[in-house]
Design a protein around this motif. Structure first.
Motif, PDB file in Angstrom:
ATOM      1  N   MET A  75       0.980  -1.098  -0.027  1.00 27.56           N
ATOM      2  CA  MET A  75       0.143  -0.039  -0.134  1.00 27.56           C
ATOM      3  C   MET A  75       0.823   1.055  -0.131  1.00 27.56           C
ATOM      4  O   MET A  75       2.038   1.297   0.849  1.00 27.56           O
ATOM      5  N   PHE A  76       0.444   2.071  -0.882  1.00 26.21           N
ATOM      6  CA  PHE A  76       1.295   3.327  -0.761  1.00 26.21           C
ATOM      7  C   PHE A  76       0.342   4.578  -0.534  1.00 26.21           C
ATOM      8  O   PHE A  76      -0.884   4.580  -0.661  1.00 26.21           O
ATOM      9  N   ARG A  77       0.964   5.741  -0.204  1.00 26.10           N
ATOM     10  CA  ARG A  77       0.064   6.840  -0.154  1.00 26.10           C
ATOM     11  C   ARG A  77       0.759   8.408  -0.715  1.00 26.10           C
ATOM     12  O   ARG A  77       2.074   8.023  -0.893  1.00 26.10           O
ATOM     13  N   GLU A  78       0.081   9.352  -0.972  1.00 24.64           N
ATOM     14  CA  GLU A  78       0.707  10.488  -1.605  1.00 24.64           C
ATOM     15  C   GLU A  78       1.405  11.178  -0.349  1.00 24.64           C
ATOM     16  O   GLU A  78       1.422  10.817   0.807  1.00 24.64           O
ATOM     17  N   ILE A  79       2.499  12.048  -0.852  1.00 23.46           N
ATOM     18  CA  ILE A  79       3.196  12.693  -0.111  1.00 23.46           C
ATOM     19  C   ILE A  79       2.295  13.886   0.768  1.00 23.46           C
ATOM     20  O   ILE A  79       1.291  14.451   0.060  1.00 23.46           O
ATOM     21  N   THR A  80       2.739  14.297   1.777  1.00 20.05           N
ATOM     22  CA  THR A  80       1.607  14.985   2.719  1.00 20.05           C
ATOM     23  C   THR A  80       2.943  16.024   3.085  1.00 20.05           C
ATOM     24  O   THR A  80       3.990  15.879   3.238  1.00 20.05           O
ATOM     25  N   SER A  81       2.621  17.339   3.856  1.00 19.88           N
ATOM     26  CA  SER A  81       3.666  18.204   4.093  1.00 19.88           C
ATOM     27  C   SER A  81       4.533  17.800   5.373  1.00 19.88           C
ATOM     28  O   SER A  81       5.628  18.174   5.350  1.00 19.88           O
ATOM     29  N   GLU A  82       4.113  16.604   6.047  1.00 22.71           N
ATOM     30  CA  GLU A  82       4.764  16.034   6.950  1.00 22.71           C
ATOM     31  C   GLU A  82       5.993  15.198   6.480  1.00 22.71           C
ATOM     32  O   GLU A  82       7.206  15.110   7.079  1.00 22.71           O
ATOM     33  N   ASP A  83       5.865  14.969   5.259  1.00 22.08           N
ATOM     34  CA  ASP A  83       7.083  14.153   4.498  1.00 22.08           C
ATOM     35  C   ASP A  83       8.000  15.098   3.929  1.00 22.08           C
ATOM     36  O   ASP A  83       9.129  14.589   3.590  1.00 22.08           O
ATOM     37  N   LEU A  84       7.803  16.356   4.079  1.00 20.14           N
ATOM     38  CA  LEU A  84       8.906  17.412   3.573  1.00 20.14           C
ATOM     39  C   LEU A  84      10.227  17.283   4.187  1.00 20.14           C
ATOM     40  O   LEU A  84       9.825  17.494   5.356  1.00 20.14           O
ATOM     41  N   ASP A  85      11.361  16.948   3.483  1.00 21.56           N
ATOM     42  CA  ASP A  85      12.754  17.279   3.959  1.00 21.56           C
ATOM     43  C   ASP A  85      13.756  17.405   3.167  1.00 21.56           C
ATOM     44  O   ASP A  85      13.241  17.765   2.030  1.00 21.56           O
ATOM     45  N   ARG A  86      14.960  16.917   3.308  1.00 22.03           N
ATOM     46  CA  ARG A  86      16.085  17.327   2.201  1.00 22.03           C
ATOM     47  C   ARG A  86      15.693  16.414   0.898  1.00 22.03           C
ATOM     48  O   ARG A  86      16.252  16.555  -0.100  1.00 22.03           O
ATOM     49  N   HIS A  87      15.337  15.125   1.197  1.00 21.03           N
ATOM     50  CA  HIS A  87      15.021  13.989   0.393  1.00 21.03           C
ATOM     51  C   HIS A  87      13.819  14.534  -0.585  1.00 21.03           C
ATOM     52  O   HIS A  87      13.581  13.834  -1.492  1.00 21.03           O
ATOM     53  N   CYS A  88      12.956  15.268  -0.012  1.00 23.58           N
ATOM     54  CA  CYS A  88      11.613  15.435  -0.599  1.00 23.58           C
ATOM     55  C   CYS A  88      11.157  17.075  -0.316  1.00 23.58           C
ATOM     56  O   CYS A  88      10.360  17.409   0.783  1.00 23.58           O
ATOM     57  N   PRO A  89      11.901  17.996  -1.212  1.00 24.39           N
ATOM     58  CA  PRO A  89      11.960  19.285  -0.520  1.00 24.39           C
ATOM     59  C   PRO A  89      10.607  20.113  -1.059  1.00 24.39           C
ATOM     60  O   PRO A  89      10.577  21.365  -0.663  1.00 24.39           O
ATOM     61  N   PHE A  90       9.560  19.282  -1.888  1.00 25.40           N
ATOM     62  CA  PHE A  90       8.289  20.211  -2.315  1.00 25.40           C
ATOM     63  C   PHE A  90       7.382  19.200  -2.542  1.00 25.40           C
ATOM     64  O   PHE A  90       7.513  17.986  -2.534  1.00 25.40           O
ATOM     65  N   MET A  91       6.136  19.527  -2.653  1.00 24.91           N
ATOM     66  CA  MET A  91       4.761  18.845  -2.677  1.00 24.91           C
ATOM     67  C   MET A  91       4.724  18.681  -4.218  1.00 24.91           C
ATOM     68  O   MET A  91       4.773  19.505  -4.961  1.00 24.91           O
ATOM     69  N   PRO A  92       4.857  17.329  -4.541  1.00 22.60           N
ATOM     70  CA  PRO A  92       4.581  17.026  -5.832  1.00 22.60           C
ATOM     71  C   PRO A  92       3.084  17.429  -6.348  1.00 22.60           C
ATOM     72  O   PRO A  92       2.352  17.623  -5.660  1.00 22.60           O
ATOM     73  N   GLU A  93       2.823  17.559  -7.777  1.00 20.44           N
ATOM     74  CA  GLU A  93       1.640  17.674  -8.399  1.00 20.44           C
ATOM     75  C   GLU A  93       0.690  16.795  -8.133  1.00 20.44           C
ATOM     76  O   GLU A  93       1.435  15.506  -7.881  1.00 20.44           O
ATOM     77  N   GLU A  94      -0.421  16.830  -8.051  1.00 22.98           N
ATOM     78  CA  GLU A  94      -1.324  15.928  -7.945  1.00 22.98           C
ATOM     79  C   GLU A  94      -1.167  14.775  -8.742  1.00 22.98           C
ATOM     80  O   GLU A  94      -1.669  13.628  -8.428  1.00 22.98           O
ATOM     81  N   HIS A  95      -1.190  14.933 -10.260  1.00 24.15           N
ATOM     82  CA  HIS A  95      -0.995  13.868 -10.886  1.00 24.15           C
ATOM     83  C   HIS A  95       0.209  12.850 -10.886  1.00 24.15           C
ATOM     84  O   HIS A  95       0.446  11.949 -11.431  1.00 24.15           O
ATOM     85  N   GLU A  96       0.976  13.385 -10.284  1.00 30.61           N
ATOM     86  CA  GLU A  96       2.405  12.844 -10.064  1.00 30.61           C
ATOM     87  C   GLU A  96       2.416  11.456  -9.263  1.00 30.61           C
ATOM     88  O   GLU A  96       3.121  10.407  -9.585  1.00 30.61           O
ATOM     89  N   PHE A  97       1.770  11.508  -8.219  1.00 30.98           N
ATOM     90  CA  PHE A  97       1.539  10.147  -7.637  1.00 30.98           C
ATOM     91  C   PHE A  97       1.172   8.906  -8.211  1.00 30.98           C
ATOM     92  O   PHE A  97       1.733   8.146  -8.418  1.00 30.98           O
ATOM     93  N   GLU A  98       0.124   9.047  -8.952  1.00 28.92           N
ATOM     94  CA  GLU A  98      -0.447   7.970  -9.960  1.00 28.92           C
ATOM     95  C   GLU A  98       0.563   7.527 -10.944  1.00 28.92           C
ATOM     96  O   GLU A  98       0.810   6.465 -11.315  1.00 28.92           O
ATOM     97  N   MET A  99       1.081   8.593 -11.516  1.00 29.43           N
ATOM     98  CA  MET A  99       2.169   8.258 -12.614  1.00 29.43           C
ATOM     99  C   MET A  99       3.322   7.624 -11.960  1.00 29.43           C
ATOM    100  O   MET A  99       3.853   6.648 -12.502  1.00 29.43           O
ATOM    101  N   HIS A 100       3.909   8.010 -10.760  1.00 27.60           N
ATOM    102  CA  HIS A 100       5.068   7.300 -10.115  1.00 27.60           C
ATOM    103  C   HIS A 100       4.388   5.742  -9.550  1.00 27.60           C
ATOM    104  O   HIS A 100       5.268   4.859  -9.577  1.00 27.60           O
TER     105      HIS A 100
END
Length: 81
Positions: A1-26
């Motif tokens: 099971m996977f989930r979309e990125i949330t603001s709590e996930d932001l760090d140096r490895h994930c510095p920005f919120m992905p676009e909405e469509h990017e979750f499904e694409m990845h």
């Protein structure tokens, strides 16, 4: 099971919120890439956020082989524990 990125996930490895469509694409890309792993016999999407992998490898070996794929998509999706 996977989930979309949330603001709590932001760090140096994930510095920005992905676009909405990017979750499904990845998630689709991850499922497709997993099909090519040694020992994997089948990969299916199960529901909207799950990937089911059938393999003749051990669970530990499968995890080891999945790590590089998960690292490639880390900025776009997270494993739901």
């Amino acid at each position: 099971m996977f989930r979309e990125i949330t603001s709590e996930d932001l760090d140096r490895h994930c510095p920005f919120m992905p676009e909405e469509h990017e979750f499904e694409m990845h998630l689709n890309a991850l499922a497709h890439e997993a099909e090519w792993l040694e020992g994997v016999t089948e990969v299916n999407r199960d529901g909207s956020h799950a990937i089911v992998v059938t393999t003749d490898a051990t669970l530990d070996l499968l995890k080891e082989r999945l790590i590089p794929l998960l690292q490639n998509h880390w900025a776009y999706l997270r494993i739901e524990l």
